[in-house]
Every structure is written in structure tokens, then in C-alpha cells.
Design an enzyme around this catalytic site. Structure first.
Site: not given
Ligand code: ATP
Length: 562
Positions: A243, A245, A250, A265, A294, A333, A410, A416
């Protein structure tokens, strides 16, 4: 139970930096309490009167509390303020000035604080002051200390959610082992009070049955990272869903009929921030559902705009005006709940199939762009395509029958992958500030460096990872002492080696994003790793428990243990 016993325990907890002692003291207190008292204690110990997602606020600042202390003690306001200034702590000032015997029960404290929170509108300021003064009149000095700190949001015992879950497990099952089960319930229903009360009244079985409740946010499922894209095969196998990103915020949307609430979040209620998403979710045919996505800013053609543009929508005022200037779209998503049934234990392909039927594409609500891949080449091509469009990266999702929605976790079901990884650069890290060192020369009068930690989620501890002094503007440096809360003595969950002991301990509350050149093994840091040449990027709106974990660092250095 008498509140004096609670105050005594809090006093002991404050004096210890041992997490084990802290858990045990709390467990003892919880064990002796009734289910309703357990519920209250779960909130009070975190310095709150309701779960963290709740919007209930006491609404009393220091000057109002000073008036209550004056009324309760018979001292003048000037005298109370003088004591607050001298001690730097309204709680200690109250303790010094209030001399009554104290015969409060937990329920008196909780009931009164709830009453204060309910007072709203004209005349409520005076009413709140009077109600708190009455409570303080019945408090002993030490009880007043903690009541005042809770009211002002300054309790800071150092006990986190997980420490309370541990203490509950010890109190009601005899061992810490049950924490995992409690934690699972907490991820689905992040209300410690409810979990504590259920455990105390009905036992562990009942806690295991705790499920989704509409309008109570579910903790978000998160992503793992990998070193090489080819690691996907080993971690997940094929096929996988890939998908876009999106780089926004969130948002979890809950719907029952015409009623819609949005959560961030951090589990904050952000309903009022995104009226256009609320409108679009209301239009969904499903009577009851919870969708996960998102929120991103979009241009006229509906294309995603950068995160910075989206950030301008994080505001309290002029929301409608900004909604016109910067429209938002929710890229959905996942589907977690539909028509009264929880879907989190169903596989991702099954959830997605239902999601496709639930969400009808509109400008404000659209499925996240995705593709199903059987090979690394397919993933890579999609990644390239997304990067050309300025995406933050991709999220690769397992399509295995075991790909349930792992709330608050996690895990390896979502991975990712970002352009930075390709360029050999590390991703940034989200670190918790636990200490500071006074600066010299140009930096005298403020901190010259910060001691930063990653989070060890298995043991609920903050382990040091770097000493950070670069990347701050002069203005940011200057405001550090004001921005960071000094902790008297070492915070209970901070683990630090002798050669790293900071000049000032900081309450582990602030999360910052930090980049670095590389990670090396390090005997000086309790994480066992050091981030070399760290640079501050920005403050993050994350909880300390959402910081980069030890497990992630181990993965990045190819040392996973489990
Ligand atoms: P980052 O700063 O890389 O976003 P993070 O610690 O905030 O990291 P991660 O769990 O590592 O969060 O990455 C997932 C985040 O990416 C989700 O919390 C969401 O906000 C965002 N996101 C964007 N698109 C998607 C998607 N298609 N599926 C899941 N999460 C997504």
C-alpha cells in the site's frame, strides 16, 4: 479504603527508582481495594480521573488551586503563593499549610474530582474552587499533596500504563505473567480503570472477553522495519499486499448511525478537526463501523500534499475556514468493526474484502492505493511508482490467514519501506528525553545536551541510546528548560549507566525525532547501542511508549532475538 494509604504508597513510590518495588507497592494497594476502588486507583495513579482518550478535564490552574488551598488552610492567598514559589510545587505548598487529620476515602477523592470536572460555564470557576477547598479541608498534609498534584496534572509518579498492568496482574493472579492477557484487552479497550475493575470483580477470563466498544478508540496497529527489501520474503512470504504509505495523520473513525467520532493515534478525540471526514463517514451505508486510515491534505485534483500542509489543519480555531483552504481526505486501509461484529481477529484479506464493500469512493474518503504482489520485483515497481508521486514510502502487509489486526502492536504483519532505506540512510528514530546536561559558553543557562532513550517494551523501561546536542535552533535551545519537566530524582523507568548520569533528570514524557549517521554497539548505553552523530529533527506528538523500541534497533542491526 482510606486515601491516606494511597498517599503513603505514592510517597513510597516517589522515593524509589526501582521498577520492581514500584510494581509491588502498587500491587499491594490494588489487592486491598474493592473493584470500584481499583478502577479509581488505575486512573489516579496516572494522575487522571478518566481514561486517557476521554475528554474529561478538571479545568483548574495553579491560581485557582492556590485559592482553594488558602480557603482550606485559612492562610492568605499571598502566603500560599509564597509557599508555591518557595517549593516550586503546589502539592508541597498544600502539604505545608494544611494541618487537618484527614479521614478521606478513595471514593471521596474520586467523587469530588468528578464533581469538579462536571462544573462548566458561568460561575463554575468559583464553584470548583469551593469544592476543592472542602476536599482539602478534610485532607491531611500528605493527602493534600497528592490531591493538588492530581488536580494540576503534576502527579508524575513515573508509573506508566504497563507498570499498572503488571501491578494488576500481580495483585489478582499472583504473577506478572498475566500481563500479556491484560495488555491485549488494553490494546482493544485502552481503559485501565475498566480492565482493573473487571479483573478485580470477575477475574482474568472476563478480561480476556473484553472486546471493541464503539466510541472507545482501539490502539493502532504499527509497522516493523527491515534492512533489505528482500527480507520481506523471509518475514512474510508471498503474496503480500503493498500500500501507499501516506504522510499525514492516523485517524480511526467510529460510526453509529449519524454519530461519528474520530480518534488520533494518541487516542485523542479529533472529531472537531476534520468536519469533512465526519460528513463523509456519516454517509457510509453501514450503520455501525470502525475504519482505520491516514488523513492527508489534498489538492484540487485530489492528489496527496506534504505532511507540513496537513499540519496546518491541526488547530482549535478557524476550522471551517481552513477546511476550505486545505481540504482533507481520509485514505482508508482497514476495517475493524462492522455492524456489531469485531473483525480484528479476521485476516487482512477478509477485512479488506469487507472494507471494499463498505467504503464508496468520494473525495473525502477513499481506499488507500494498493496492489497485491507475488514477487519482490512487483513490490519494487510499486515502490518506485509511489516514490515518483512523492509518497513517504510503502507499507507491505501480510495476506496470511494469521494476518489479524494486532492492535497496539509493532509486529511483522505490516512492514514499512521508505526511500531513505534505499539510499543507505537510516530512518529517523523517535526518542524519549530522560535527562539533560547543563550547557557552557554560548549555551550557559540552558541545556547543552539531552540524554535520549529508546523504549524496551518488554520491560517497560527507557534505555539510553544517545547524548544529543545538535540540530536545535537557538530559540529551541533556549526554551528547553521551560519545555522539559524536571524529575526530582531518577525516574523509575529510566535505566542509565554511571558514566551517563545527567545533571538533571527529565520526566520521560517528551518524544523527539532524531537522525544519526549510524548505530554502533555501545557499553556506555543501557540499550547496548549508540546512535552516532545524532541530530534533532522535530518534536513528535507521540506517547513515550510509542517511541522507537529496542526490538526495532535490534532488527536494524540484524540482531533480532525473537
Ligand atoms: P513513521 O514516522 O515512519 O510514520 P511511525 O512510528 O509514526 O513511523 P509506523 O507504525 O512505523 O509509524 O508506520 C505506520 C504509520 O504510517 C501509521 O501509523 C500510519 O499513520 C501511516 N500510514 C500511512 N499509510 C499507511 C497504510 N497504507 N497502512 C498503514 N499505515 C499507514
Amino acid at each position: 479504603m482510606k486515601f491516606s494509604q494511597v498517599a503513603k504508597t505514592y510517597n513510597e513510590i516517589e522515593k524509589t527508582s526501582s521498577l520492581i518495588q514500584m510494581r509491588e507497592r502498587l500491587a499491594l494497594l490494588l489487592k486491598k481495594s474493592t473493584p470500584e476502588e481499583v478502577k479509581a486507583l488505575c486512573y489516579l495513579t496516572l494522575g487522571r480521573i478518566a481514561p486517557s482518550y476521554s475528554t474529561i478535564l478538571l479545568g483548574m490552574g495553579e491560581s485557582m488551586v492556590a485559592k482553594s488551598i488558602a480557603k482550606a488552610s485559612g492562610e492568605s492567598i499571598e502566603e500560599v503563593k509564597r509557599h508555591i514559589k518557595k517549593t516550586g510545587d503546589a502539592g508541597l505548598a498544600a502539604e505545608n499549610l494544611i494541618k487537618s487529620k484527614g479521614k478521606l476515602e478513595i471514593k471521596d477523592v474520586m467523587g469530588t474530582l468528578e464533581k469538579i470536572a462536571k462544573k462548566k460555564g458561568a460561575g463554575s470557576v468559583q464553584e470548583k474552587i469551593e469544592i476543592l477547598a472542602d476536599l482539602l479541608k478534610k485532607s491531611s498534609g500528605i493527602e493534600a499533596r497528592y490531591v493538588v498534584r492530581i488536580v494540576l496534572g503534576q502527579l508524575r509518579l513515573g508509573a506508566g500504563d504497563k507498570t499498572i498492568l503488571d501491578a494488576l496482574a500481580i495483585a489478582y493472579t499472583g504473577t506478572q505473567k498475566a500481563r500479556q492477557k491484560l495488555e491485549r484487552a488494553y490494546h482493544i479497550r485502552p481503559d485501565l480503570g475498566e480492565i482493573g475493575k473487571t479483573l478485580a470483580s470477575k477475574g482474568l477470563r472476563a478480561v480476556e472477553k473484553i472486546g471493541i466498544k464503539l466510541f472507545v478508540p482501539i490502539q493502532a496497529m504499527l509497522c516493523q522495519r527491515i534492512r533489505e527489501l528482500s527480507d520481506v520474503e523471509e518475514k512474510m512470504g508471498f503474496p503480500v499486499a503493498v500500500e501507499h504509505k501516506y504522510d499525514g495523520e492516523r485517524v480511526q473513525a467510529h460510526k453509529r448511525g449519524d454519530q461519528v467520532r474520530l480518534f488520533s493515534r494518541r487516542l485523542d478525540d479529533v472529531t472537531s478537526q476534520f468536519p469533512e471526514i465526519v460528513k463523509a463517514v456519516k454517509k457510509l451505508k453501514a450503520k455501525k463501523c470502525i475504519i482505520d486510515g491516514e488523513a492527508i491534505a489534498i489538492d484540487k485534483e485530489g492528489n496527496a500534499l506534504p505532511f507540513q500542509t496537513m499540519m496546518q489543519r491541526r488547530r482549535k480555531y478557524e476550522i471551517e475556514e481552513y477546511a476550505k483552504k486545505i481540504p482533507i481526505s481520509l485514505r482508508v486501509f482497514d476495517l475493524l468493526y462492522l455492524e456489531g461484529k469485531s473483525l480484528i481477529d479476521e485476516s487482512y484479506p477478509k477485512r479488506h474484502e469487507k472494507l471494499e464493500k463498505t467504503v464508496k469512493k468520494s473525495k473525502q474518503l477513499e481506499l488507500a492505493e494498493r496492489i497485491v504482489c507475488e514477487s519482490l520485483q512487483c513490490i519494487d515497481e510499486f515502490f518506485e511508482k509511489m516514490c515518483e508521486r512523492g509518497a513517504e514510502g510503502i507499507v507491505i502487509k501480510s495476506m496470511d490467514p494469521s494476518s489479524t489486526y494486532e492492535a497496539g502492536t509493532r509486529g511483522w504483519k505490516w512492514i514499512k519501506w521508505k526511500p531513505e532505506y534505499m539510499r543507505g540512510m537510516r530512518d529517523t528514530f523517535d526518542l524519549v528525553i530522560i535527562g539533560a546536561y547543563w550547557g557552557r559558553g554560548k549555551r550557559s543557562g540552558t541545556y547543552g545536551a539531552l540524554l535520549c532513550a529508546i523504549y524496551d517494551d518488554k520491560n517497560d523501561k527507557f534505555l539510553t541510546f544517545c547524548k544529543l546536542g545538535s540540530g536545535f535552533t537557538d530559540a529551541q535551545l533556549k526554551e528547553l528548560p521551560k519545555k522539559l519537566t524536571v524529575h526530582k530524582g531518577k525516574p523509575a523507568r529510566a535505566s542509565v549507566k554511571k558514566n551517563m548520569i545527567p545533571d538533571v533528570w527529565i520526566s520521560p514524557e517528551t518524544v523527539i525525532e532524531v537522525t544519526g549517521a549510524n548505530i554502533t554497539k555501545s557499553p556506555s548505553h543501557t540499550s547496548g547501542y549508540a546512535l552516532r552523530f545524532p541530530r534533532f529533527v522535530r518534536y513528535r506528538k507521540k506517547k513515550p511508549s510509542q517511541a522507537t523500541t529496542l526490538e526495532e534497533i535490534k532488527t536494524l542491526t540484524q540482531e533480532r532475538t525473537s
